[in-house]
Design an enzyme around this catalytic site. Sequence first.
Site, mmCIF file in Angstrom:
data_model
loop_
_atom_site.group_PDB
_atom_site.id
_atom_site.type_symbol
_atom_site.label_atom_id
_atom_site.label_comp_id
_atom_site.label_asym_id
_atom_site.label_seq_id
_atom_site.Cartn_x
_atom_site.Cartn_y
_atom_site.Cartn_z
ATOM 1 N N GLY A 45 15.661 48.544 -3.744
ATOM 2 C CA GLY A 45 17.058 48.127 -3.635
ATOM 3 C C GLY A 45 17.254 46.645 -3.398
ATOM 4 N N LYS A 62 24.160 41.977 -5.155
ATOM 5 C CA LYS A 62 22.998 42.473 -5.891
ATOM 6 C C LYS A 62 21.749 42.157 -5.075
ATOM 7 C CE LYS A 62 20.751 42.404 -10.426
ATOM 8 N NZ LYS A 62 20.811 41.874 -11.810
ATOM 9 N N ASP A 106 22.988 51.389 -20.198
ATOM 10 C CA ASP A 106 23.509 51.179 -18.849
ATOM 11 C C ASP A 106 23.711 49.705 -18.545
ATOM 12 O OD1 ASP A 106 20.505 51.440 -18.938
ATOM 13 O OD2 ASP A 106 20.690 50.586 -16.942
ATOM 14 N N ASN A 107 23.297 48.816 -19.455
ATOM 15 C CA ASN A 107 23.483 47.372 -19.288
ATOM 16 C C ASN A 107 24.578 46.820 -20.194
ATOM 17 O OD1 ASN A 107 21.377 47.253 -17.467
ATOM 18 N ND2 ASN A 107 19.855 46.726 -19.002
ATOM 19 N N GLY A 125 21.342 50.851 -8.353
ATOM 20 C CA GLY A 125 20.228 51.050 -7.442
ATOM 21 C C GLY A 125 20.034 49.927 -6.455
ATOM 22 N N ARG A 126 20.642 48.775 -6.723
ATOM 23 C CA ARG A 126 20.543 47.663 -5.769
ATOM 24 C C ARG A 126 21.817 46.815 -5.763
ATOM 25 N NH1 ARG A 126 16.333 43.297 -8.467
ATOM 26 N NH2 ARG A 126 17.095 43.386 -10.603
ATOM 27 N N ASP A 171 23.998 42.087 -16.017
ATOM 28 C CA ASP A 171 22.624 42.468 -15.688
ATOM 29 C C ASP A 171 21.603 41.529 -16.326
ATOM 30 O OD1 ASP A 171 23.816 44.472 -14.307
ATOM 31 O OD2 ASP A 171 23.086 46.108 -15.532
ATOM 32 N N ARG A 184 27.944 38.582 -7.305
ATOM 33 C CA ARG A 184 28.505 38.372 -8.641
ATOM 34 C C ARG A 184 29.895 38.997 -8.700
ATOM 35 N NH1 ARG A 184 24.512 42.331 -12.218
ATOM 36 N NH2 ARG A 184 25.005 44.297 -11.170
#
Length: 733
Positions: free
Chosen positions: A274, A261, A416-417, A238-239, A426, A325
């Site tokens: 975002g 990011k 999701d992480n 999302g970002r 994350d 990153r």
Amino acid sequence: MSANFTKFKISSLPIPLSSQLLTHNLVPDPITGGPSVSDFLQKVLAKTPSVQRRARLTSPETHFSYVTPFPTSFPYNIEPPSPDESEHIDDKGAYVEKWLSEREARHPILSRLSTDKLQLHSSAVTDPDQPRVLIGLSETGIRDCIPHLDVGDAFATLGEPALVVSDAEGDGSNHESSQEALVDARQELIDVLGGRTVLMSTDYPKSESNPERTGFAPWSLRYSGHQFGSWAGQLGDGRAVTVLVTPHPSNPNETYELQLKGAGRTPYSRSADGLAVLRSSIREYLCSEAISALGIPTSRSLSLISLPSVEVQRERMETACILTRMAPSFIRIGSFEALSPPDGQSMAFFGGGQQKPHWDSLRILGEWVSKRVLRLDLQDGEPWGKTLLMEAAKRNARMVAGWQAYGWMHGVINTDNVSIMGLTIDYGPYAFMDTFDPAHICNHTDDSGRYSYKLQPSMVLFALHALLNSLAPLIGAEMERGKALSANWASSASEQQLDEWRERAISSLKDEMEALFKEICSAENGLLMRKRLGLRRVLPTDESQLIQPLFDMMENHRLDFHRTFRLLCFFHSSTEDSGDQVFIQQLLSNIAPTDLQMVNIDSAKKDWEKWLDKFKERIKDDQEAWSDDTGALELEYLYAMRTKEAKSANPRFVLRQWVLEEIIKKVENDSMKGKRQLAKVMHMACNPFEEWGAEGAEMKENNEELNAEEKEERRYCGVGDGNMLGFQCSCSS
């Protein structure tokens, strides 16, 4: 890394072959151009750029969406047309598309045109009031991941790293080079990593096997996931936007993605803006390198670029910052869940939902991850599902063992992480342990303690179960057929057949995966704990006789986790009881003043006497393991060698919450001074085992005069004033 590599400006860095490029091998979002980069540039960016920024459920087969960086405050401040323009505008939507398109970095900078390199693209509208300020550049990240990157005079402009920066010194960073080539390389770096210019090409690289797959453009990944144990449906980057991929110069098969990011909205932003703020970006920038320095697998940091004119609303109004990153891949367990959700469920709700399963995209993703990401040793046609699952379990077991051994808490281990590669990714409300408390929760939104320190291995295992559930129908089909699956493998399968395959795989592999994870995690944790204690031999009694009792004492006596381990490096056997008593007093002096009334000091001393007696015997047991050409070492020399080795495994400097909060405030209040102080904290985080602040003199209680920088180093190696012990962060951190 001592090798000297040819340096390239960021626009000239080599990129991988088509066979190594994610966008040439996975399935693109059809709305953002499909497989055609030309369509993305000429149709989407030029005519319908809003499809990149609108939150939506992408097509079920999608792995990624092409999207360009757009670090602008949201909702966008789209100026209304002038009165003259208004008379000729019938379609307000078209006006919005035109406004966005004018600001897209889609126009080639022709002076740098090349057929065998990516092309820099810029916007037709430049905003002089939106500066990009480089405030951080990771020397270790560059060294390990992209040593062939030419950053020009970037480090010189950041200034000499220092904690003590006086007004008399000025900002200490006015060291811009007079050489045009160095300035150009630095400015190009800032423009690309700050989202002002974008590297793209419609025809480079070319695919020999698929003529549709040519060119390069940035992208964001689609993934789904469980958040705090509940199914959340489609999530995605999302970002985050991957803007470049480059092979490591010493190994062409090892590639690194450069991902921005906080670069603006994507199709996966849902209701978010975002963007990322300076505070959270500094936290990830520092900690990913700190975690790497401790030997724990992680994504890496490259740069921090502040956007001081872009306001971002969080708990308070803040300013934007873009972190770059790096990792070989940012694919997560949630990437598989997106294509095979729990029980095949699909749903739609305001702001989100979940698509139906797409079995062939699951196969495509798994084959890519097996071959190019995990690089599994498989023969052509050999089933890969089980091997992928077990490799992910091994890698994540080693990762979380490192977290536990070094008292680090992630704070939000949603599926999701969790990286498919077993990388720490994350960074949000993370924390290093202060006073040891196995039940400590570092995320203040985690009301139930789901992600507390002691439950982290269980939560990573939960994520691996989610991976098994997603892969299970495919693995079950592989078991039945005895070979890797081909295209459209499930096209004729009934729901009953899919359920049978799923059940067969889960019943066959669940226990095996759990056992493998626990075995690897336990073995790796034991290895790290023995290393921290300066022990060489592996004895089965270590856990029950030394390690667990040590943790119990730290908890019962309210001792600081990291200072206890660092002090134990300096333990030497003494023939006099007073020697041990002095050392015990040093250990107990680390009890916070606010906790003293909770600790029975006499009982604590007795506990430590017993434990140190066992520790002495255990060190003696290691004498043969320390033997050299002349035989076993003398005990005194053994202790000296043990101290040296233990110091290389126990950080003197720890990135504590109070240190983070202090350096964030310094950068927010005065970025010119703050970026020098930030550079010094980064240097300490990347070299955590050094004797910062004249540690040797401190251990000998030598009161010799320290200079101002050493005094500040020593303070930064302490626990602070105690106000932030056990401090909890929010997910927005």
